[in-house]
Write a protein that holds these residues in place. Structure first.
Motif, mmCIF file in Angstrom:
data_model
loop_
_atom_site.group_PDB
_atom_site.id
_atom_site.type_symbol
_atom_site.label_atom_id
_atom_site.label_comp_id
_atom_site.label_asym_id
_atom_site.label_seq_id
_atom_site.Cartn_x
_atom_site.Cartn_y
_atom_site.Cartn_z
ATOM 1 N N GLU A 148 0.828 -1.199 0.000
ATOM 2 C CA GLU A 148 0.000 0.000 0.000
ATOM 3 C C GLU A 148 0.865 1.254 0.000
ATOM 4 O O GLU A 148 2.021 1.232 0.409
ATOM 5 C CB GLU A 148 -0.922 0.007 1.227
ATOM 6 N N ASN A 149 0.251 2.350 -0.440
ATOM 7 C CA ASN A 149 0.924 3.653 -0.491
ATOM 8 C C ASN A 149 2.218 3.583 -1.290
ATOM 9 O O ASN A 149 3.276 4.064 -0.864
ATOM 10 C CB ASN A 149 1.187 4.183 0.925
ATOM 11 N N ILE A 150 2.111 2.986 -2.483
ATOM 12 C CA ILE A 150 3.262 2.816 -3.363
ATOM 13 C C ILE A 150 2.948 3.419 -4.723
ATOM 14 O O ILE A 150 1.862 3.206 -5.270
ATOM 15 C CB ILE A 150 3.616 1.327 -3.529
ATOM 16 N N GLY A 151 3.865 4.190 -5.259
ATOM 17 C CA GLY A 151 3.724 4.739 -6.599
ATOM 18 C C GLY A 151 5.028 4.608 -7.353
ATOM 19 O O GLY A 151 5.999 4.033 -6.855
ATOM 20 N N PHE A 152 5.073 5.138 -8.564
ATOM 21 C CA PHE A 152 6.268 5.083 -9.396
ATOM 22 C C PHE A 152 6.820 6.480 -9.617
ATOM 23 O O PHE A 152 6.075 7.431 -9.843
ATOM 24 C CB PHE A 152 5.957 4.426 -10.746
ATOM 25 N N ALA A 153 8.129 6.591 -9.544
ATOM 26 C CA ALA A 153 8.811 7.857 -9.802
ATOM 27 C C ALA A 153 9.321 7.827 -11.236
ATOM 28 O O ALA A 153 10.323 7.189 -11.534
ATOM 29 C CB ALA A 153 9.967 8.048 -8.825
ATOM 30 N N VAL A 154 8.609 8.502 -12.124
ATOM 31 C CA VAL A 154 8.940 8.513 -13.554
ATOM 32 C C VAL A 154 9.720 9.777 -13.873
ATOM 33 O O VAL A 154 9.252 10.879 -13.594
ATOM 34 C CB VAL A 154 7.653 8.454 -14.407
#
Length: 332
Positions: A284-290
């Motif tokens: 949870e609370n995970i995204g991607f740094a693009v």
């Protein structure tokens, strides 16, 4: 200055129950007394958390009201080389004064920034008595120095940003190995062990742990990883299978300590993400740094620089759109 686009993904599970108005509930002969409901324990949030709490929901950041929040800001790094040689001899107070003055100038000029990407610069954590192996490498990392300057420099600087209404995205010291003597990263390598150590320290710090004003970007610009077939690459299925394992271990390390938002990097200098749609980072609370620079995804580059895979070179906006859709779209 880096132009960074953050893109979030999270799988959410919801359980829904429906009742029909035509259904008449059957009453038991001897109703059982209702059991008291134990309230959920209050989440542990350090006193330093002052901004609205954000969470990852779908591909967005949202606040407690469910509103979509977009963050826009800038990067700071803390080597004298990148700061007009404004201090020397590891002078913490001079570094703080200079960089706070830069923030004050930006705010005074009217820029409405609400986050900063903070580089935990290896200038402070490198052991200067050791020989350098590569630019911003991890080979000279000193845990003792890192702990010292995390406490004396980076945490106070983060608190200053927060006092100005800015969320902080911390990134670890230095850059991922990709040049000689390395071909890239590999499961179980010394760089993974370095990242596990850094994030274990950071995510347990009492002023950072569960402080939702502070987020963690797990690494800076991996280029290639050793895949399941033994080759180094940036886009193959076997490369992403191992990349998931590589960063899942670091996510799990952070999650044993705290619930701060985590940003996961991709390959090819953080431009290649498609394989994560199959080999998913869990939690949870995970995204991607693009990372997206001018000229990437084939938009305007005169020569192929190795980034922006999946599109032609010098193809303008349409080529950019095709590359973006191929490499980022699947995880969005």
């Amino acid at each position: 200055m880096k132009k960074i686009i953050y893109l979030l993904t999270l799988t959410l599970g919801m359980s829904l129950a429906a009742c029909s108005d035509d259904t008449i509930p059957v009453q038991p002969e001897k109703p059982e007394p209702e059991k008291p409901v134990e309230p959920d324990p209050e989440p542990e949030t350090p006193a330093g958390a002052k901004l609205p709490v954000l969470r990852v929901e779908g591909r967005y950041l949202k606040n407690e009201k469910g509103e979509i929040i977009n963050l826009h800001g800038f990067t700071q790094t803390y080597s004298p080389f990148f700061n007009n040689n404004a201090w020397g001899n590891y002078d913490v107070q001079a570094c703080l004064r200079y960089n706070k003055s830069m923030v004050d100038g930006i705010v005074a000029a009217g820029w409405k920034f609400n986050f900063v990407r903070m580089h935990l610069d290896p200038y402070w954590s490198d052991d200067p008595s050791m020989q350098s192996v590569r630019y911003e490498g991890h080979e000279r990392f000193s845990e003792t120095r890192f702990r010292k300057y995390l406490e004396e420099l980076f945490v106070p600087m983060a608190e200053y940003f927060i006092s100005k209404g800015m969320y902080v995205v911390m990134r670890p010291p230095g850059v991922c190995p990709s040049d000689a003597p390395y071909q890239g990263i590999e499961i179980g390598d010394t760089y993974q062990q370095f990242l596990l150590k850094v994030w274990d320290i950071v995510s347990q710090h009492p002023k950072l742990k569960n402080n939702m004003d502070v987020m963690f970007e797990l690494a800076n610009e991996p280029v290639r990883i050793k895949g399941t077939d033994g080759t180094y690459g940036s886009s193959g299925d076997g490369h992403f299978k191992n990349l998931q394992l590589y960063f899942q271990a670091i996510v799990d390390k952070v999650r044993t300590n705290c619930r701060n938002i985590v940003w996961v990097p991709g390959l090819s200098y953080q431009s290649s993400y498609a394989g994560y749609a199959i080999h998913r980072i869990e939690g949870e609370n995970i995204g991607f740094a693009v990372h997206c620079y001018p000229g990437w995804y084939g938009s305007d580059a005169e020569e192929d620089s190795g980034e922006g895979i999946g599109s032609s070179t010098g193809g303008g906006y349409e080529a950019f759109q095709r590359g973006w859709d191929a490499q980022v779209g699947p995880v969005a």
